[in-house]
Design an enzyme around this catalytic site. Structure first.
Site, PDB file in Angstrom:
ATOM      1  N   HIS A 124       0.817  -1.226   0.000  1.00 45.34           N
ATOM      2  CA  HIS A 124       0.000   0.000   0.000  1.00 45.34           C
ATOM      3  C   HIS A 124       0.848   1.273   0.000  1.00 45.34           C
ATOM      4  CE1 HIS A 124      -3.691  -2.153   0.404  1.00 45.34           C
ATOM      5  NE2 HIS A 124      -3.436  -2.611   1.619  1.00 45.34           N
ATOM      6  N   ASP A 248      -4.411 -12.673   3.607  1.00 43.60           N
ATOM      7  CA  ASP A 248      -5.669 -12.223   4.198  1.00 43.60           C
ATOM      8  C   ASP A 248      -6.883 -12.522   3.310  1.00 43.60           C
ATOM      9  OD1 ASP A 248      -4.450 -10.406   2.524  1.00 43.60           O
ATOM     10  OD2 ASP A 248      -4.761  -8.663   3.804  1.00 43.60           O
TER      11      ASP A 248
END
Length: 340
Positions: A124, A248
């Protein structure tokens, strides 16, 4: 059996995100515990601190300096999700350097492939911005390093984290020397990664977003990789395959709503490894991104490492065959740029 190197270090525990934060030191601790019981299976490589110059291959120098300043502050948060402690800067440099050492070892033939188990994660992080638990973009630093130090011309970066790899996309969206593929739950944090985001300028067509709906399982992921990622990769003919391996998207993970299993991640690894074997002499490496359920991250890491090493190579990894409508839409989008 292939020689699969592992980079991991207790110093990755030093980045303290505070009580209750999902990106916690135990993510690495559980992997350290397991790997200590299997020291001869996966040769260990030492990490190192990435230099400021190496990090600045993809990050703005002033931003790197801002992260460095956090060493003098007991607690600082770049945003609500991305806190730091005095050890965070050094830990983030170590994470980027761990990836570089692994890539160098693969290029040198010291190992056939490998996995860098690092934190904080990176995908990110943008050129001048920390976000989403990430400080420095480890995979992007690695891709730039492969080009600058080793002269590789085409890098395939595949990000299968639950969340869109916005930072990596932005860093390479104008650059055809990196084919960036992100599979992710959409719409979801960080809000980017629509399937029509395909790059800009000279890089148009070299950003591929597999924007998948909540609930996607092994079969949908395998369908997307088999019908989109694999044929694109063969057309692109990469010199190296780099995986941003977040776990995830696992069914157990508390942050998302995907239904991938450890076996599913192994299937994806097999598909990408087959590309690497056929296109670039088997040169493939993974770097840890997200994954916040300790049981899931451990089982998924074990599965990916086993596949990289060629353990139980005859294992039946066939997934249920589906033709997912969302994959049909992604194929139509990518046919604007690639003959799928």
């Amino acid at each position: 059996m292939r020689k699969t190197g592992v980079v991991i270090d207790p110093r990755f525990l030093d980045h303290d995100t505070g009580r209750g934060h999902p990106e916690r030191p135990q993510r690495i601790a559980t992997l350290l515990e397991w790997l200590e019981s299997a020291p001869s299976t996966y040769p260990r490589l030492e990490p190192r601190l990435a230099s400021g110059e190496e990090i600045a291959l993809v990050h703005d120098g002033a931003y790197v300096a801002d992260v460095e300043k956090t060493q003098a502050r007991e607690w600082f948060a770049f945003d609500a999700d991305t806190p730091t402690c005095p050890q965070s800067y050094a830990t983030a440099r170590l994470a980027a350097g761990a990836v570089l050492n692994l890539l160098d070892a693969v290029i040198a033939g010291e190992v056939d492939n490998g996995f860098a188990f690092v934190r904080p994660p990176g995908h990110h992080a943008e050129r001048d911005r920390a976000m989403g638990f990430c400080l420095f973009n480890n995979a992007a630093v690695g891709a730039a390093h492969l080009r600058r130090r080793h002269g590789l011309e085409r890098i395939l970066v595949v990000d299968w984290d639950l969340h869109h790899g916005n930072g990596t996309q932005l860093m390479f969206e104008r650059d055809p020397s990196v084919l960036f593929v992100s599979s992710h739950q959409y719409p979801f944090y960080p809000g980017t990664g629509a399937m029509n985001e395909s790059g800009r300028g000279d890089g148009e067509g070299y950003t591929v977003n597999l924007a998948l709906p909540a609930g996607a399982d092994d079969a949908v992921y395998v369908d997307a990789f088999a019908r989109v990622v694999v044929p694109l990769a063969h057309r692109y003919e990469p010199d190296f395959v780099l995986i941003s391996a977040g776990f995830d998207a696992h069914a157990r993970d508390p942050l998302g709503d995907m239904h991938v299993t450890a076996a599913g991640f192994r299937r994806l690894t097999r598909l990408l490894q087959e590309v690497a074997v056929e296109q670039c002499g088997g040169r493939i490496a993974a770097v840890l991104e997200g994954g916040y359920d300790l049981q899931a991250i451990r089982a998924s890491s074990q599965a990916v490492l086993a596949e990289l090493a060629g353990a139980d190579a005859e294992a039946d990894l066939a997934a249920p065959v589906v033709d997912a409508p969302v994959v049909d839409a992604i194929v139509r989008q990518q046919r604007r740029y690639w003959p799928l």
